[in-house]
Design a protein around this motif. Sequence first.
Motif: not given
Length: 207
Positions: A147, A150-154, A156-158, A160
Motif C-alpha cells: 500500500t 497509494y494516495a489516501l483516497w485510493m 480508502i476507495y480500494k 472500502s
Amino acid sequence: MQSKTLGGLPVKKGLRLSDILVTVLISLVFGVVYHFWASVYSLFKPLFPEAGELMYGMWFAAATLAFLLIRKPGVAVIAELAAAHIEVLFGSGWGLNLLLYGLIQGLACELVFAAFRYRKTGAWVVALAGAAAAFGSMFMDFYLSYTDDYALWMFIYKYSMRVISGVLIAGLAMLALAKALERTGVTSLLNPASSKDYAALDDARNG
C-alpha cells in the motif's frame, strides 16, 4: 473439552475429530475455489479501477461457511488456514505469504465469533466477520508494503470495496449457502451430533 451440562446431559463444545475432518473437507473445496477465483478477480479488474476488489470476499469464505456449519471455537481460523494450504499446493506463487494471509483472515473472523461467544450467527454477525477478514487482509497488504504507493483516497476507495465484498460474499452469501445446505439435510450428515452442541452454545446458562 466437555462443557457444562444442558438439561442434565453432558455436551461437548470443543472440536472433535469429526469437526476437524469436516472443516478440512470444506477447506479442500474452498482451496480449489480460491485457486480459480483469481481468474474471476481478473475478469472484473478491467470494468473500473480496482473493480476486482468487489470479488475479493470469496477468499474469506472458507472461514465463515465452516463456522456456520460447525459453530465451534477454532473452526474459522483452521478453515481459512487449511484452504490457504490447499491453494499453495495447487501452485500459488504467493507461498508463505498466502499462508499468513489465511492465518490473519481466519483469525479476524474467529475474533468476531468469539466476541459473541460463538452463539450468534445472524446476518450482521457473519457480515461483521467478513468485514473483519477484509481488514485482516488489509493489514497484511500494509505489512508487506503493498500500500506504500497509494494516495489516501485510493487506499480508502480500494479497501472500502474489499470490506463490502467481505460483507456480501464471505458474510451474507455464505449465510444463505449455509441455510440452503441446512434445508437439504446435508449438514446433519456432515456433523451428525451437532444439535446438542448448537443448543449448548445457544443456551445462556452455559456461559
